[in-house]
Design a protein around this motif. Structure first.
Motif, PDB file in Angstrom:
ATOM      1  N   PRO A  54       0.833  -1.214   0.000  1.00 33.09           N
ATOM      2  CA  PRO A  54       0.000   0.000   0.000  1.00 33.09           C
ATOM      3  C   PRO A  54       0.864   1.260   0.000  1.00 33.09           C
ATOM      4  CG  PRO A  54      -0.741  -1.551   1.656  1.00 33.09           C
ATOM      5  CD  PRO A  54       0.565  -2.075   1.129  1.00 33.09           C
ATOM      6  N   GLN A  55       0.325   2.294  -0.591  1.00 35.88           N
ATOM      7  CA  GLN A  55       1.039   3.566  -0.675  1.00 35.88           C
ATOM      8  C   GLN A  55       1.136   4.254   0.697  1.00 35.88           C
ATOM      9  OE1 GLN A  55      -0.672   6.075  -3.651  1.00 35.88           O
ATOM     10  NE2 GLN A  55       1.257   7.082  -4.045  1.00 35.88           N
ATOM     11  N   ASN A  56       0.069   4.164   1.484  1.00 40.55           N
ATOM     12  CA  ASN A  56       0.039   4.804   2.800  1.00 40.55           C
ATOM     13  C   ASN A  56       0.179   3.750   3.891  1.00 40.55           C
ATOM     14  OD1 ASN A  56      -0.435   7.552   2.010  1.00 40.55           O
ATOM     15  ND2 ASN A  56      -2.449   6.887   1.359  1.00 40.55           N
ATOM     16  N   LEU A  57       1.218   3.869   4.689  1.00 40.17           N
ATOM     17  CA  LEU A  57       1.482   2.913   5.765  1.00 40.17           C
ATOM     18  C   LEU A  57       1.310   3.554   7.130  1.00 40.17           C
ATOM     19  CD1 LEU A  57       4.620   1.186   4.229  1.00 40.17           C
ATOM     20  CD2 LEU A  57       2.240   0.422   4.164  1.00 40.17           C
ATOM     21  N   ARG A  58       0.451   4.573   7.182  1.00 40.08           N
ATOM     22  CA  ARG A  58       0.275   5.322   8.428  1.00 40.08           C
ATOM     23  C   ARG A  58      -1.116   5.923   8.465  1.00 40.08           C
ATOM     24  NH1 ARG A  58       4.956   8.483   8.076  1.00 40.08           N
ATOM     25  NH2 ARG A  58       5.945   6.813   9.242  1.00 40.08           N
ATOM     26  N   VAL A  59      -1.788   5.783   9.605  1.00 40.83           N
ATOM     27  CA  VAL A  59      -3.052   6.483   9.817  1.00 40.83           C
ATOM     28  C   VAL A  59      -2.877   7.434  10.993  1.00 40.83           C
ATOM     29  CG1 VAL A  59      -4.532   4.702   8.820  1.00 40.83           C
ATOM     30  CG2 VAL A  59      -4.020   4.624  11.248  1.00 40.83           C
ATOM     31  N   HIS A  60      -3.527   8.570  10.899  1.00 45.54           N
ATOM     32  CA  HIS A  60      -3.409   9.594  11.939  1.00 45.54           C
ATOM     33  C   HIS A  60      -4.697   9.707  12.744  1.00 45.54           C
ATOM     34  CE1 HIS A  60       0.018  10.700   9.401  1.00 45.54           C
ATOM     35  NE2 HIS A  60       0.534  11.082  10.540  1.00 45.54           N
ATOM     36  N   PHE A  61      -4.562  10.263  13.934  1.00 47.88           N
ATOM     37  CA  PHE A  61      -5.670  10.380  14.880  1.00 47.88           C
ATOM     38  C   PHE A  61      -5.763  11.807  15.397  1.00 47.88           C
ATOM     39  CE2 PHE A  61      -4.652   5.981  14.741  1.00 47.88           C
ATOM     40  CZ  PHE A  61      -5.839   5.308  14.976  1.00 47.88           C
TER      41      PHE A  61
END
Length: 115
Positions: free
Chosen positions: A2-9
């Motif tokens: 996947p292109q995005n390996l981070r989710v923000h909160f």
């Protein structure tokens, strides 16, 4: 991968917003397509608050993402979680933009992916 390996909160939150859910969905689809891949979800916070609070919040964030991946068909046996609290910052500037970057869960993949 996947292109995005981070989710923000959001601040003081363990809830995923729509953008975080979209990124987590892409990661879940990758995992479903690559059944030997495992992921470690690393929960992180900004540096405000106590060490104890931030470790708990980082774990809550990682568990939220884990539950989401499971709801998308990824086996719990393929997912591990860890909380770094405030000890693994991406940014160390003392401002809101930096704090926002540090409030996250990182996807760290291992095993069985050949590109």
């Amino acid at each position: 991968m996947p292109q995005n390996l981070r989710v923000h909160f959001a601040f003081n939150s363990g809830a995923m917003d729509a953008q975080a859910q979209q990124i987590a969905t892409q990661n879940a689809q990758f995992m479903v397509a690559h059944p030997h891949v495992q992921v470690r979800l690393e929960g992180n916070t900004d540096d405000r608050g106590t060490q104890e609070y931030n470790l708990a919040l980082g774990e809550q964030r990682a568990e939220t993402v884990k539950q989401f991946l499971q709801s998308q068909g990824v086996s719990a046996a393929r997912i591990s979680t860890v909380s770094f609290g405030k000890d693994n910052p991406l940014c160390t500037t003392n401002d809101s933009a930096c704090w926002a970057r540090n409030r996250r869960v990182d996807f760290v993949y291992s095993g069985g992916y050949n590109g």
